[in-house]
Design an enzyme around this catalytic site. Structure first.
Site, PDB file in Angstrom:
ATOM      1  N   ASP A 150     -11.429  -8.172   7.508  1.00  0.00           N
ATOM      2  CA  ASP A 150     -12.827  -7.989   7.089  1.00  0.00           C
ATOM      3  C   ASP A 150     -13.553  -9.331   7.030  1.00  0.00           C
ATOM      4  O   ASP A 150     -14.710  -9.444   7.433  1.00  0.00           O
ATOM      5  CB  ASP A 150     -12.909  -7.311   5.717  1.00  0.00           C
ATOM      6  CG  ASP A 150     -13.062  -5.807   5.841  1.00  0.00           C
ATOM      7  OD1 ASP A 150     -12.729  -5.275   6.928  1.00  0.00           O
ATOM      8  OD2 ASP A 150     -13.508  -5.162   4.877  1.00  0.00           O
ATOM      9  N   LYS A 152       2.947 -15.441   2.457  1.00  0.00           N
ATOM     10  CA  LYS A 152       2.861 -16.128   1.166  1.00  0.00           C
ATOM     11  C   LYS A 152       4.286 -16.452   0.753  1.00  0.00           C
ATOM     12  O   LYS A 152       4.753 -16.069  -0.333  1.00  0.00           O
ATOM     13  CB  LYS A 152       2.133 -15.207   0.159  1.00  0.00           C
ATOM     14  CG  LYS A 152       1.800 -15.837  -1.181  1.00  0.00           C
ATOM     15  CD  LYS A 152       0.682 -16.849  -1.130  1.00  0.00           C
ATOM     16  CE  LYS A 152       0.444 -17.455  -2.501  1.00  0.00           C
ATOM     17  NZ  LYS A 152      -0.430 -18.635  -2.471  1.00  0.00           N
ATOM     18  N   TYR A 187       0.820  -1.222   0.000  1.00  0.00           N
ATOM     19  CA  TYR A 187       0.000   0.000   0.000  1.00  0.00           C
ATOM     20  C   TYR A 187       0.851   1.268   0.000  1.00  0.00           C
ATOM     21  O   TYR A 187       0.375   2.335  -0.373  1.00  0.00           O
ATOM     22  CB  TYR A 187      -0.945   0.021   1.210  1.00  0.00           C
ATOM     23  CG  TYR A 187      -2.054  -1.008   1.153  1.00  0.00           C
ATOM     24  CD1 TYR A 187      -2.212  -1.853   0.057  1.00  0.00           C
ATOM     25  CD2 TYR A 187      -2.959  -1.139   2.196  1.00  0.00           C
ATOM     26  CE1 TYR A 187      -3.211  -2.796   0.013  1.00  0.00           C
ATOM     27  CE2 TYR A 187      -3.974  -2.089   2.152  1.00  0.00           C
ATOM     28  CZ  TYR A 187      -4.097  -2.918   1.052  1.00  0.00           C
ATOM     29  OH  TYR A 187      -5.090  -3.845   1.015  1.00  0.00           O
ATOM     30  N   ASP A 230      -3.612 -17.964   1.475  1.00  0.00           N
ATOM     31  CA  ASP A 230      -4.769 -18.582   0.811  1.00  0.00           C
ATOM     32  C   ASP A 230      -5.409 -19.634   1.714  1.00  0.00           C
ATOM     33  O   ASP A 230      -6.632 -19.718   1.839  1.00  0.00           O
ATOM     34  CB  ASP A 230      -4.383 -19.165  -0.555  1.00  0.00           C
ATOM     35  CG  ASP A 230      -3.040 -19.884  -0.554  1.00  0.00           C
ATOM     36  OD1 ASP A 230      -2.299 -19.761   0.434  1.00  0.00           O
ATOM     37  OD2 ASP A 230      -2.750 -20.578  -1.534  1.00  0.00           O
ATOM     38  N   ASP A 261      -5.781  -6.548   5.683  1.00  0.00           N
ATOM     39  CA  ASP A 261      -6.955  -5.789   5.243  1.00  0.00           C
ATOM     40  C   ASP A 261      -8.072  -6.773   4.884  1.00  0.00           C
ATOM     41  O   ASP A 261      -9.224  -6.655   5.317  1.00  0.00           O
ATOM     42  CB  ASP A 261      -6.537  -4.967   4.008  1.00  0.00           C
ATOM     43  CG  ASP A 261      -7.582  -3.969   3.569  1.00  0.00           C
ATOM     44  OD1 ASP A 261      -8.632  -3.872   4.224  1.00  0.00           O
ATOM     45  OD2 ASP A 261      -7.348  -3.290   2.559  1.00  0.00           O
TER      46      ASP A 261
END
Ligand code: NAD
Length: 357
Positions: free
Chosen positions: A252, A192, A138, A224, A248
């Site tokens: 959620d 990852k 980001y 994943d 992020d």
């Protein structure tokens, strides 16, 4: 112990009002928090022409913690970007150096039907996601959209950079290990590493940091798989720690396991434990001013403030216990109402929590 209170817009003043009453009730028992209120978001634009005015900045910097309602509303959507309420939110997070975002997802047994998952999968769920908030793809450079030569001649390419320094990983790992110590002492680090070198470093540094926390059980999971496990068997997790982008998405996902947005608090911390505490929901303009908003996420945010900034574990647990009690009594605001329970408004819910304290 100084708290800067920022009610914000929409339902913000109503829900923060109840959290302030709860803190005042504790004050009578010797918990001396000083509270001072300031403007952030749309209300600050209306009064001072900018969403994070100098007076608010001064107060927020001087305080030990910030308690925030929510900002935003449709009347501000057409303003120039720098005057939008969300700019106030990003501004204060950056200004205070808040790099660690803590999002608990707790599902009270009484609300198990609110989840879209089977009640037996989620009833009693209690996980904490620790998300790094100021680094990763980001913020990484280079970034942008530019023209490059490819097989088909010049075309546009989009570029972002995933980047973490060892020190950034170490400081978020420490927050997560410390948080795990306050809970069930299990930490799952999500990365990852099979594809991304950046997250290989993440795994190496988190593993190295674990030597300072022999009492916390560390595991690793690929992102994943973590996304899948969160809906398959979320109760296997205690604390999860991950980078900005994975966090992020996973935070959620985790919050929606509970199905009740009006119940979930959050904390964003700096290096010294100063924090900004806020519900995860927005300013809910559709119900603002009606006295029906659920104040529990904000009240639980105040509990997190007592725990993480002020180290007042017993007082935090008391607030959380009081919230459990009012739910067990069958009191519900409209967002969590089910037939057979008793519908109450924002202030009545605050009254009930204070009585239960
Ligand atoms: P929202 O979270 O405000 O509302 C989504 C839905 O949930 C609405 O139906 C609302 O009534 C309901 N809801 C939310 N909180 C509730 C509560 N405490 N009690 C009962 N019901 C509740 O999201 P939105 O509608 O997408 O956004 C509204 C405004 O809030 C926008 O301006 C947005 O930019 C802003 N926003 C601010 C924050 C923040 O301040 N951190 C976060 C998200 C959205």
């Amino acid at each position: 112990m100084k708290v800067c209170v920022l009610p914000g817009d929409g339902i913000g003043p109503e829900i923060v009002g109840q959290a302030v009453r709860v803190i005042e009730a504790l004050r009578r028992d010797g918990i001396k928090l000083e509270m001072e209120t300031a403007l952030l978001g749309g209300c600050a634009v209306d009064a001072a022409g900018e969403p994070y005015p100098e007076a608010t900045r001064k107060l927020a910097r001087a305080a030990d913690a910030v308690l925030l309602g929510a900002v935003g509303g449709p009347q501000y959507d057409t303003l120039p970007r720098e005057q939008r309420p969300e700019r106030g939110l990003l501004g204060i997070r950056k200004d205070l150096g808040l790099f660690a975002n803590l999002r608990p997802a707790v599902l009270y047994p009484e609300l198990a039907n609110a989840s879209s998952l089977k009640p037996e999968v989620v009833a009693g769920l209690d996980i904490l996601i620790v998300r790094e908030l100021t680094g990763d793809i980001y913020f990484g450079e280079p970034r942008g959209i530019e023209m490059r030569n490819g097989a088909n001649g010049k075309e546009r390419v989009g570029i972002n950079t995933m980047i973490y320094s060892e020190s950034e990983i170490r400081r978020i790992a420490r927050v997560a290990f410390e948080a795990a110590r306050k809970r069930n002492r299990r930490l799952c680090s999500v990365d990852k590493m099979n594809v991304l070198e950046c997250t290989q470093l993440w795994r190496d540094v988190v593993t190295d940091e674990a030597k300072h926390y022999p009492d916390v059980e560390l595991s690793h999971m690929l992102v994943d798989n973590a996304a899948m496990q969160l809906v398959r068997n979320p109760k296997q997790f205690d604390v999860m720690v991950t980078g900005n982008m994975f966090g992020d998405i996973l935070s959620d996902e985790a919050s929606m396991l509970t199905g009740s947005i009006g119940m979930l608090p959050s904390a964003s911390l700096d290096e010294k434990g100063k924090g900004l505490y806020e519900p995860i929901h927005g300013s809910a303009p559709d119900i603002a001013g009606k006295g029906v908003a659920n104040p529990l996420a904000t009240i639980l945010s105040a509990a997190m403030m007592l725990r993480y900034t002020f180290g007042l574990e017993a007082a935090a647990a008391r607030i959380e216990g009081a919230v459990k009690k009012v739910l067990a009594q069958g009191l519900r605001t409209g967002d969590i109402f089910e037939p057979g329970t008793q519908k109450v408004g924002t202030r009545e819910m605050g009254d009930a929590v204070i009585a239960a304290l």
